[in-house]
Design a protein around this motif. Sequence first.
Motif, PDB file in Angstrom:
ATOM      1  N   LEU A   1       0.840  -1.217   0.013  1.00  0.00           N
ATOM      2  CA  LEU A   1       0.077   0.184  -0.066  1.00  0.00           C
ATOM      3  C   LEU A   1       0.768   1.239   0.048  1.00  0.00           C
ATOM      4  CD1 LEU A   1      -2.788   1.791   0.329  1.00  0.00           C
ATOM      5  CD2 LEU A   1      -2.692   1.219   2.657  1.00  0.00           C
ATOM      6  N   PHE A   2       1.824   1.290   0.987  1.00  0.00           N
ATOM      7  CA  PHE A   2       2.583   2.627   1.037  1.00  0.00           C
ATOM      8  C   PHE A   2       3.719   2.781   0.321  1.00  0.00           C
ATOM      9  CE2 PHE A   2       0.179   2.226   5.154  1.00  0.00           C
ATOM     10  CZ  PHE A   2      -0.466   3.403   5.261  1.00  0.00           C
ATOM     11  N   GLN A   3       4.291   1.647  -0.155  1.00  0.00           N
ATOM     12  CA  GLN A   3       5.462   1.750  -0.956  1.00  0.00           C
ATOM     13  C   GLN A   3       5.150   1.754  -2.528  1.00  0.00           C
ATOM     14  OE1 GLN A   3       8.653  -0.740   0.243  1.00  0.00           O
ATOM     15  NE2 GLN A   3       8.568   0.014   2.342  1.00  0.00           N
ATOM     16  N   VAL A   4       3.949   0.986  -2.967  1.00  0.00           N
ATOM     17  CA  VAL A   4       3.824   0.879  -4.226  1.00  0.00           C
ATOM     18  C   VAL A   4       2.476   1.608  -4.851  1.00  0.00           C
ATOM     19  CG1 VAL A   4       2.985  -0.759  -6.082  1.00  0.00           C
ATOM     20  CG2 VAL A   4       4.741  -1.372  -4.206  1.00  0.00           C
ATOM     21  N   GLU A   5       1.411   1.871  -4.068  1.00  0.00           N
ATOM     22  CA  GLU A   5      -0.006   2.474  -4.337  1.00  0.00           C
ATOM     23  C   GLU A   5       0.056   3.750  -3.928  1.00  0.00           C
ATOM     24  OE1 GLU A   5      -3.072  -1.121  -4.119  1.00  0.00           O
ATOM     25  OE2 GLU A   5      -2.250  -0.498  -2.304  1.00  0.00           O
ATOM     26  N   VAL A   6       0.369   4.279  -2.819  1.00  0.00           N
ATOM     27  CA  VAL A   6       0.410   5.497  -2.253  1.00  0.00           C
ATOM     28  C   VAL A   6       1.161   6.369  -3.218  1.00  0.00           C
ATOM     29  CG1 VAL A   6       0.874   7.069  -0.562  1.00  0.00           C
ATOM     30  CG2 VAL A   6      -0.365   5.094  -0.002  1.00  0.00           C
ATOM     31  N   PRO A   7       2.417   6.008  -3.665  1.00  0.00           N
ATOM     32  CA  PRO A   7       3.328   7.048  -4.335  1.00  0.00           C
ATOM     33  C   PRO A   7       2.527   7.320  -5.784  1.00  0.00           C
ATOM     34  CG  PRO A   7       4.696   5.486  -3.420  1.00  0.00           C
ATOM     35  CD  PRO A   7       3.219   4.877  -2.949  1.00  0.00           C
ATOM     36  N   VAL A   8       2.177   6.380  -6.300  1.00  0.00           N
ATOM     37  CA  VAL A   8       1.432   6.487  -7.496  1.00  0.00           C
ATOM     38  C   VAL A   8      -0.043   7.364  -7.369  1.00  0.00           C
ATOM     39  CG1 VAL A   8       0.341   5.304  -9.697  1.00  0.00           C
ATOM     40  CG2 VAL A   8       2.371   4.374  -8.523  1.00  0.00           C
ATOM     41  N   ALA A   9      -0.431   6.899  -6.497  1.00  0.00           N
ATOM     42  CA  ALA A   9      -2.102   7.666  -6.142  1.00  0.00           C
ATOM     43  C   ALA A   9      -1.884   9.015  -5.726  1.00  0.00           C
ATOM     44  CB  ALA A   9      -2.813   6.598  -5.438  1.00  0.00           C
ATOM     45  N   LEU A  10      -0.511   9.503  -5.207  1.00  0.00           N
ATOM     46  CA  LEU A  10      -0.523  10.586  -4.507  1.00  0.00           C
ATOM     47  C   LEU A  10      -0.796  11.896  -5.132  1.00  0.00           C
ATOM     48  CD1 LEU A  10       0.559  11.784  -1.733  1.00  0.00           C
ATOM     49  CD2 LEU A  10       2.843  12.080  -2.770  1.00  0.00           C
ATOM     50  N   PRO A  11      -0.908  12.014  -6.319  1.00  0.00           N
ATOM     51  CA  PRO A  11      -1.677  13.365  -7.052  1.00  0.00           C
ATOM     52  C   PRO A  11      -3.155  13.193  -6.934  1.00  0.00           C
ATOM     53  CG  PRO A  11       0.030  12.373  -8.422  1.00  0.00           C
ATOM     54  CD  PRO A  11      -0.083  11.296  -7.594  1.00  0.00           C
ATOM     55  N   LEU A  12      -3.791  12.385  -6.978  1.00  0.00           N
ATOM     56  CA  LEU A  12      -5.285  12.256  -6.851  1.00  0.00           C
ATOM     57  C   LEU A  12      -5.525  12.527  -5.343  1.00  0.00           C
ATOM     58  CD1 LEU A  12      -7.721  12.323  -8.535  1.00  0.00           C
ATOM     59  CD2 LEU A  12      -7.625   9.632  -8.310  1.00  0.00           C
TER      60      LEU A  12
END
Length: 222
Positions: free
Chosen positions: A134-145
């Motif tokens: 969640l925090f190392q793969v998904e969150v960095p990509v989802a951060l702009p939204l």
Amino acid sequence: MNVLNFAHAFLSDSAHWHGYDGIPTRFAEHVKYSLEALLLAALIGLPVGLVTGHYGRGGNALAMIATAGRALPSFGLLILMVIWLGFGLMPVMVPLVVLAVPPILVTTYEAIRSVDPSPVDAARGMGMPEARVLFQVEVPVALPLVLSGLRTAAIQIISTATIAAYPGFGGLGRYIIDGLAQKSYEKVIGGASLVAGLALVTLVVFWAASRLTVSPGVRRSS
């Protein structure tokens, strides 16, 4: 006298820049209420949005919560809280947090769900725990939204925090409430102009935060 002249007359009056009712004091109060409400809304909306988005469950329930939150009239909720809880900070915080949670919650959920599943599956295949996925793969990509949801919530809080003046609190809404009572359109328009200016500053702050926290590759793909 047009709107710009009213705003200029208010802002150029040195009497409005000093004392307990001065612009710096009211500005600081408004920022304080807004930051507190945004922090509380983020503490509620971000964890729920991240977890439900990661596991892909609860999307319909979140949509219902968001719809209900947006349908509630903030001023009516403020009056109800004042009647129920009495005067204080809590009756002011409740409608602001209720207003801000839905955009944070739903946007965070959608941000996590929109992440390409390929790197997520690869991370799981490497044996990463779910928290790291969640925090190392998904969150960095989802951060702009995710940041866009926080930005939307912040703007809504800033514009609605003017109701804090109704039960006797300060903030920039004090100029609007008092100006209407005194039939001083210079004060009303001046207060509204300051709220609009604070909203614009908030947009710049979130733009800078996005530039600092989102990787260039993610920005380009977004």
